[in-house]
Design a protein around this motif. Structure first.
Motif, PDB file in Angstrom:
ATOM      1  N   ALA A   8       0.861  -1.181   0.000  1.00 46.35           N
ATOM      2  CA  ALA A   8       0.000   0.000   0.000  1.00 46.35           C
ATOM      3  C   ALA A   8       0.895   1.227   0.000  1.00 46.35           C
ATOM      4  N   PRO A   9       1.041   1.856  -1.172  1.00 44.90           N
ATOM      5  CA  PRO A   9       1.926   3.019  -1.242  1.00 44.90           C
ATOM      6  C   PRO A   9       1.593   4.084  -0.200  1.00 44.90           C
ATOM      7  N   GLY A  10       0.330   4.184   0.202  1.00 41.38           N
ATOM      8  CA  GLY A  10      -0.061   5.171   1.201  1.00 41.38           C
ATOM      9  C   GLY A  10      -0.005   4.646   2.622  1.00 41.38           C
ATOM     10  N   CYS A  50       4.754   2.999  -8.623  1.00 36.77           N
ATOM     11  CA  CYS A  50       4.127   3.464  -9.861  1.00 36.77           C
ATOM     12  C   CYS A  50       2.704   3.938  -9.551  1.00 36.77           C
ATOM     13  N   SER A  51       2.531   5.232  -9.301  1.00 36.79           N
ATOM     14  CA  SER A  51       1.264   5.757  -8.787  1.00 36.79           C
ATOM     15  C   SER A  51       0.067   5.514  -9.704  1.00 36.79           C
ATOM     16  N   GLN A  52       0.255   5.420 -11.022  1.00 34.45           N
ATOM     17  CA  GLN A  52      -0.891   5.210 -11.909  1.00 34.45           C
ATOM     18  C   GLN A  52      -1.467   3.794 -11.780  1.00 34.45           C
ATOM     19  N   LEU A  53      -0.780   2.916 -11.071  1.00 29.05           N
ATOM     20  CA  LEU A  53      -1.276   1.554 -10.875  1.00 29.05           C
ATOM     21  C   LEU A  53      -2.148   1.437  -9.626  1.00 29.05           C
ATOM     22  N   TRP A  54      -2.312   2.554  -8.906  1.00 27.34           N
ATOM     23  CA  TRP A  54      -3.007   2.549  -7.623  1.00 27.34           C
ATOM     24  C   TRP A  54      -4.122   3.587  -7.589  1.00 27.34           C
ATOM     25  N   GLU A  55      -5.174   3.266  -6.869  1.00 26.15           N
ATOM     26  CA  GLU A  55      -6.242   4.238  -6.624  1.00 26.15           C
ATOM     27  C   GLU A  55      -5.691   5.309  -5.674  1.00 26.15           C
ATOM     28  N   PRO A  56      -6.338   6.465  -5.607  1.00 25.65           N
ATOM     29  CA  PRO A  56      -5.865   7.539  -4.716  1.00 25.65           C
ATOM     30  C   PRO A  56      -5.779   7.128  -3.243  1.00 25.65           C
ATOM     31  N   ASP A  57      -6.538   6.083  -2.822  1.00 22.07           N
ATOM     32  CA  ASP A  57      -6.473   5.662  -1.421  1.00 22.07           C
ATOM     33  C   ASP A  57      -5.154   4.964  -1.085  1.00 22.07           C
ATOM     34  N   LEU A  59      -4.330   1.980  -1.498  1.00 21.27           N
ATOM     35  CA  LEU A  59      -4.525   0.612  -1.042  1.00 21.27           C
ATOM     36  C   LEU A  59      -4.994  -0.313  -2.168  1.00 21.27           C
ATOM     37  N   HIS A  60      -5.871   0.196  -3.017  1.00 22.77           N
ATOM     38  CA  HIS A  60      -6.468  -0.633  -4.064  1.00 22.77           C
ATOM     39  C   HIS A  60      -5.808  -0.377  -5.417  1.00 22.77           C
ATOM     40  N   PHE A  61      -5.768  -1.425  -6.248  1.00 22.30           N
ATOM     41  CA  PHE A  61      -5.246  -1.277  -7.598  1.00 22.30           C
ATOM     42  C   PHE A  61      -6.176  -0.380  -8.414  1.00 22.30           C
ATOM     43  N   SER A  62      -5.608   0.422  -9.294  1.00 20.19           N
ATOM     44  CA  SER A  62      -6.389   1.163 -10.283  1.00 20.19           C
ATOM     45  C   SER A  62      -6.768   0.155 -11.377  1.00 20.19           C
ATOM     46  N   PRO A  63      -7.623   0.535 -12.332  1.00 21.58           N
ATOM     47  CA  PRO A  63      -7.908  -0.395 -13.432  1.00 21.58           C
ATOM     48  C   PRO A  63      -6.627  -0.852 -14.135  1.00 21.58           C
ATOM     49  N   GLN A  64      -5.683   0.058 -14.353  1.00 23.19           N
ATOM     50  CA  GLN A  64      -4.420  -0.314 -14.996  1.00 23.19           C
ATOM     51  C   GLN A  64      -3.620  -1.266 -14.099  1.00 23.19           C
TER      52      GLN A  64
END
Length: 116
Positions: A8-10, A50-57, A59-64
């Motif tokens: 979780a990057p955050g 890689c921030s574009q792979l993560w939702e702003p929270d 914790l969760h993966f982005s669609p990408q």
């Protein structure tokens, strides 16, 4: 394949230390369990940096990120299915044999079938 919680990057360093401890324990336990083919750490498939792979929270993966995780997991599964098992043959063959045995047991337990 069982998998550990994703990085979780955050979440900070403390969460990552806990996640890695949990992963170590999970991996050690599952690799002693018959039938376990792999234990996947999502960090091996989706980079936390890689921030574009993560939702702003954070914790969760982005669609990408979900697509990247899915592609990486599909490659791992394809590799494992093609790998010969210790007793010879592939994992896919072993799975097919187990399914056939289970189907035969189920058919035997349900009794004779009527002709169509």
């Amino acid at each position: 394949a069982p998998r550990a919680p994703p990085p979780a990057p955050g979440g900070g360093c403390g969460r990552e230390v806990q996640r890695r401890r949990f992963l170590y324990s999970l991996r050690a336990t599952l690799l002693r369990t018959p039938g376990t083919v792999a234990v996947v750490d999502p960090a091996d498939l989706v980079a936390a940096a890689c921030s574009q792979l993560w939702e702003p929270d954070g914790l969760h993966f982005s669609p990408q990120g979900s697509r990247q995780f899915g592609h990486g997991l599909a490659e791992l599964v394809a590799e494992r299915l093609a790998t010969p098992s210790p007793g010879g043959g592939s994992v896919a063959s072993a799975v097919a044999a187990a399914v056939s045995k289970q189907a035969a047991r189920s058919a035997a337990a349900s009794g004779p079938t009527l002709p169509a």
